[in-house]
Design an enzyme around this catalytic site. Sequence first.
Site, PDB file in Angstrom:
ATOM      1  N   GLY A 188       0.628  -1.176  -0.034  1.00  9.26           N
ATOM      2  CA  GLY A 188       0.049   0.111  -0.029  1.00  9.26           C
ATOM      3  C   GLY A 188       0.884   1.095   0.060  1.00  9.26           C
ATOM      4  O   GLY A 188       1.774   1.554   0.776  1.00  9.26           O
ATOM      5  N   ALA A 330      -7.742  12.776  11.904  1.00  8.41           N
ATOM      6  CA  ALA A 330      -7.935  13.033  13.185  1.00  8.41           C
ATOM      7  C   ALA A 330      -8.541  14.507  13.302  1.00  8.41           C
ATOM      8  O   ALA A 330      -9.658  14.538  13.981  1.00  8.41           O
ATOM      9  CB  ALA A 330      -6.948  13.113  13.908  1.00  8.41           C
ATOM     10  N   HIS A 454       9.950  38.203   5.083  1.00 14.11           N
ATOM     11  CA  HIS A 454      11.111  37.614   4.309  1.00 14.11           C
ATOM     12  C   HIS A 454      12.240  37.386   5.139  1.00 14.11           C
ATOM     13  O   HIS A 454      12.693  38.607   6.123  1.00 14.11           O
ATOM     14  CB  HIS A 454      11.362  38.687   3.202  1.00 14.11           C
ATOM     15  CG  HIS A 454      12.552  38.265   2.339  1.00 14.11           C
ATOM     16  ND1 HIS A 454      12.555  37.193   1.387  1.00 14.11           N
ATOM     17  CD2 HIS A 454      13.921  38.724   2.532  1.00 14.11           C
ATOM     18  CE1 HIS A 454      13.854  37.293   0.971  1.00 14.11           C
ATOM     19  NE2 HIS A 454      14.876  37.912   1.619  1.00 14.11           N
TER      20      HIS A 454
HETATM   21  P1  FAD Z   1      -9.829   6.291  17.245  1.00 11.38           P
HETATM   22  O1  FAD Z   1      -8.474   7.245  17.231  1.00 11.38           O
HETATM   23  O2  FAD Z   1      -9.678   5.075  16.522  1.00 11.38           O
HETATM   24  O3  FAD Z   1     -10.289   6.149  18.689  1.00 11.38           O
HETATM   25  C1  FAD Z   1     -11.591   5.313  19.096  1.00 11.38           C
HETATM   26  C2  FAD Z   1     -11.238   4.878  20.605  1.00 11.38           C
HETATM   27  O4  FAD Z   1     -12.455   4.342  20.943  1.00 11.38           O
HETATM   28  C3  FAD Z   1     -10.197   4.117  20.819  1.00 11.38           C
HETATM   29  O5  FAD Z   1      -9.549   4.484  21.858  1.00 11.38           O
HETATM   30  C4  FAD Z   1     -11.085   2.768  20.981  1.00 11.38           C
HETATM   31  O6  FAD Z   1     -10.203   2.050  22.188  1.00 11.38           O
HETATM   32  C5  FAD Z   1     -12.344   3.257  21.730  1.00 11.38           C
HETATM   33  N1  FAD Z   1     -13.259   2.252  21.638  1.00 11.38           N
HETATM   34  C6  FAD Z   1     -13.721   1.521  20.742  1.00 11.38           C
HETATM   35  N2  FAD Z   1     -14.887   0.881  20.665  1.00 11.38           N
HETATM   36  C7  FAD Z   1     -15.218   0.957  22.074  1.00 11.38           C
HETATM   37  C8  FAD Z   1     -16.057   0.665  22.831  1.00 11.38           C
HETATM   38  N3  FAD Z   1     -17.183  -0.270  22.411  1.00 11.38           N
HETATM   39  N4  FAD Z   1     -16.184   1.080  24.160  1.00 11.38           N
HETATM   40  C9  FAD Z   1     -15.100   2.046  24.753  1.00 11.38           C
HETATM   41  N5  FAD Z   1     -14.290   2.451  23.716  1.00 11.38           N
HETATM   42  C10 FAD Z   1     -14.166   1.978  22.636  1.00 11.38           C
HETATM   43  N6  FAD Z   1      -4.772  11.213  11.185  1.00 11.38           N
HETATM   44  C11 FAD Z   1      -4.330  12.448  10.840  1.00 11.38           C
HETATM   45  O7  FAD Z   1      -5.165  13.257  10.588  1.00 11.38           O
HETATM   46  N7  FAD Z   1      -3.031  12.875  10.745  1.00 11.38           N
HETATM   47  C12 FAD Z   1      -1.907  12.012  10.937  1.00 11.38           C
HETATM   48  O8  FAD Z   1      -0.896  12.299  10.788  1.00 11.38           O
HETATM   49  C13 FAD Z   1      -2.242  10.695  10.935  1.00 11.38           C
HETATM   50  N8  FAD Z   1      -1.576   9.486  11.095  1.00 11.38           N
HETATM   51  C14 FAD Z   1      -1.569   8.307  11.152  1.00 11.38           C
HETATM   52  C15 FAD Z   1      -0.836   7.412  11.269  1.00 11.38           C
HETATM   53  C16 FAD Z   1      -1.197   6.081  11.479  1.00 11.38           C
HETATM   54  C17 FAD Z   1       0.032   5.182  11.580  1.00 11.38           C
HETATM   55  C18 FAD Z   1      -2.359   5.821  11.722  1.00 11.38           C
HETATM   56  C19 FAD Z   1      -2.636   4.194  11.938  1.00 11.38           C
HETATM   57  C20 FAD Z   1      -3.281   6.609  11.727  1.00 11.38           C
HETATM   58  C21 FAD Z   1      -3.016   7.911  11.426  1.00 11.38           C
HETATM   59  N9  FAD Z   1      -4.051   8.942  11.295  1.00 11.38           N
HETATM   60  C22 FAD Z   1      -3.723  10.181  10.979  1.00 11.38           C
HETATM   61  C23 FAD Z   1      -5.654   8.600  11.287  1.00 11.38           C
HETATM   62  C24 FAD Z   1      -5.993   9.058  12.839  1.00 11.38           C
HETATM   63  O9  FAD Z   1      -5.225   8.209  13.638  1.00 11.38           O
HETATM   64  C25 FAD Z   1      -7.611   8.601  12.625  1.00 11.38           C
HETATM   65  O10 FAD Z   1      -8.174   9.218  11.750  1.00 11.38           O
HETATM   66  C26 FAD Z   1      -8.036   9.123  14.313  1.00 11.38           C
HETATM   67  O11 FAD Z   1      -7.435   8.661  15.340  1.00 11.38           O
HETATM   68  C27 FAD Z   1      -9.657   8.914  14.300  1.00 11.38           C
HETATM   69  O12 FAD Z   1     -10.054   9.395  15.686  1.00 11.38           O
HETATM   70  P2  FAD Z   1     -11.335   8.461  16.290  1.00 11.38           P
HETATM   71  O13 FAD Z   1     -11.711   9.372  17.516  1.00 11.38           O
HETATM   72  O14 FAD Z   1     -12.584   8.720  15.258  1.00 11.38           O
HETATM   73  O15 FAD Z   1     -10.960   6.952  16.204  1.00 11.38           O
HETATM   74  P1  AMP Z   2      -4.971   4.083   2.109  1.00 10.89           P
HETATM   75  O1  AMP Z   2      -6.211   3.701   1.843  1.00 10.89           O
HETATM   76  O2  AMP Z   2      -4.564   5.287   1.877  1.00 10.89           O
HETATM   77  O3  AMP Z   2      -4.206   3.780   3.577  1.00 10.89           O
HETATM   78  O4  AMP Z   2      -4.025   3.395   0.967  1.00 10.89           O
HETATM   79  C1  AMP Z   2      -3.896   1.911   0.985  1.00 10.89           C
HETATM   80  C2  AMP Z   2      -3.474   1.580  -0.360  1.00 10.89           C
HETATM   81  O5  AMP Z   2      -3.265   0.036  -0.332  1.00 10.89           O
HETATM   82  C3  AMP Z   2      -4.346   1.794  -1.487  1.00 10.89           C
HETATM   83  O6  AMP Z   2      -3.743   2.464  -2.309  1.00 10.89           O
HETATM   84  C4  AMP Z   2      -4.677   0.387  -2.102  1.00 10.89           C
HETATM   85  O7  AMP Z   2      -4.731   0.464  -3.654  1.00 10.89           O
HETATM   86  C5  AMP Z   2      -3.398  -0.502  -1.526  1.00 10.89           C
HETATM   87  N1  AMP Z   2      -3.838  -2.093  -1.728  1.00 10.89           N
HETATM   88  C6  AMP Z   2      -4.756  -2.613  -1.104  1.00 10.89           C
HETATM   89  N2  AMP Z   2      -4.740  -3.864  -1.254  1.00 10.89           N
HETATM   90  C7  AMP Z   2      -3.718  -4.178  -2.133  1.00 10.89           C
HETATM   91  C8  AMP Z   2      -2.878  -5.352  -2.314  1.00 10.89           C
HETATM   92  N3  AMP Z   2      -3.423  -6.601  -2.287  1.00 10.89           N
HETATM   93  N4  AMP Z   2      -1.788  -5.145  -3.016  1.00 10.89           N
HETATM   94  C9  AMP Z   2      -1.147  -4.132  -3.138  1.00 10.89           C
HETATM   95  N5  AMP Z   2      -1.858  -2.978  -2.739  1.00 10.89           N
HETATM   96  C10 AMP Z   2      -2.927  -2.830  -1.944  1.00 10.89           C
END
Ligand code: FAD
Ligand code: AMP
Length: 480
Positions: A188, A330, A454
């Site tokens: 991906g 986020a 600047h």
């Molecule tokens: P989440 O952050 O997933 O939080 C949900 C919470 O609900 C969790 O703590 C979970 O334990 C809790 N929960 C779930 N079900 C229950 C339940 N039934 N009872 C009680 N608690 C529960 N986004 C950005 O904008 N910028 C970035 O740079 C960025 N980098 C990322 C890098 C990585 C590696 C990843 C994996 C994601 C990244 N994201 C980034 C995406 C971002 O983390 C998510 O969009 C964001 O965390 C979503 O927020 P949320 O509150 O909807 O859910």
């Molecule tokens: P994102 O949704 O931005 O996190 O990106 C995930 C990426 O994974 C997308 O660009 C998909 O096309 C790619 N992807 C999903 N399944 C496969 C697969 N089987 N092999 C290679 N790439 C994949």
Amino acid sequence: MSKQFDVVVIGSGPAGYVAAIRCAQLGFNTACVEKWQSASNKPIYGGTCLNVGCIPSKALLDSSHKFYEMQRHFADHGIRAEQGSIDVAAMMERKNKVVGQLTLGVAGLFKSNKVTGISGTGTLLGRGRVRVTGPEGSQEELSASSVILASGSEPSAIPPTPVDNRLIVDSTGALEFDAVPERLGVIGAGVIGLELGSVWSRLGSQVTILEALDDFLPALDRQMAREALKILTRQGLEIKLGAKVTGSSTGEGKKKSVTVNYEDGDESGEAVFDKLIVAVGRRPVSGDLADSAAGLAIDKRGFVEVDEYCATNLPDVYAVGDLVRGPMLAHKGMEEGVMVAERLAGKKTQVNYDLVPSVIYTHPEIAWAGRNEDEMKQAGIECRTGSFSFAASGRALAANDTDGSVKLVVEKATDRIAGCQIIGASAADLLQQIVIAMEFSASAEDIALTMFSHPALSEVVHESALAVHGHAIHKANRKR
Ligand code: FAD
Ligand code: AMP
């Protein structure tokens, strides 16, 4: 007797904790239920973003960028330090410290805003009713005038490469390697794949990214996507487009490895890695969120169905963040959390879904918002563009950070800014200037007539606005 609140929020990621804090600020007696727990059964707040997403990935990106700079670019500044080495354990410890500080910070904010944090798994039983299953299986019922669902998302899996958390990991595992893998595969080439691939590539891994789509970064216009691909490839990432992963096998020899099979058009390929990161997207966590008797509408992909104000099909039940449609970011969830809280208080707050900025925190960063040139053409809207390269910025040159460019897109008829894409150092922060301008319906001329400090990187934004009408000062303008 059930405990009574005005608002109960399920989930404390950025969507949930922001919703809870804003509700409390507005005078609602608010509880937030979180299932993520410490060893001592205390809730750990912050969700994916703080614990295994935005923050730890940025901590590792920043550490690895410093290492890369030391090895590749310090000498350009006359600093001789190429012999440095990497201490992965210390890097991870720093990352964990940053995470700990921020998750405890949310606990502190809950306390100061008088949000009641509750440890356990929340289940929506029906309108105004939530069951909490505690760490030891204990159950209690909460009642509330309104419920906000914010259970977020988790990494998607694909059958050809089942995550074993040894050789094959998801994004969470990729934040925890205890050594730099020699050969690293990433499936991906999306935001997460590029960020995590960059971390380990900078630390010395030979990184191959396999991407099923033929197009690189489809959200960018093709010209900017080509520029991004060129820069990342030059840094050492091997990005194979049109390579769909179809299978894998793990070898248990002396040196454990994973062999990945992929299809590249009519041909099939094979690659061997020491570690494989599966970064193929994320899916909403909605499976056990609501009792089936509650009747919560969930679509085929698992997203809770909501209207533009995040109201679900059930009265007084809202859903925000990754759990609902829209980009999984986020800040999008945070804005939805604020909107729901404020609308509960009778305000008319809305989220502008046309203006959600996106950023890939590689170096240079890749950031965009609004419509790009290709999208304007497809929509049949005449547009002008203005571009400017970081290579022509005095500040970028002084910093030895000259990769990338800005491309501003404006509606021809009105000069209103329709979108912006930036590849470059601090692109996220530079883009934000344009996002604010767009919120105020600014024109390219408005930006062009604004005075910029600047020397600052933001001058590239200024020059791109000047370039829209052929007035850029620090480059030769296209004839119009
Ligand atoms: P989440 O952050 O997933 O939080 C949900 C919470 O609900 C969790 O703590 C979970 O334990 C809790 N929960 C779930 N079900 C229950 C339940 N039934 N009872 C009680 N608690 C529960 N986004 C950005 O904008 N910028 C970035 O740079 C960025 N980098 C990322 C890098 C990585 C590696 C990843 C994996 C994601 C990244 N994201 C980034 C995406 C971002 O983390 C998510 O969009 C964001 O965390 C979503 O927020 P949320 O509150 O909807 O859910
Ligand atoms: P994102 O949704 O931005 O996190 O990106 C995930 C990426 O994974 C997308 O660009 C998909 O096309 C790619 N992807 C999903 N399944 C496969 C697969 N089987 N092999 C290679 N790439 C994949």
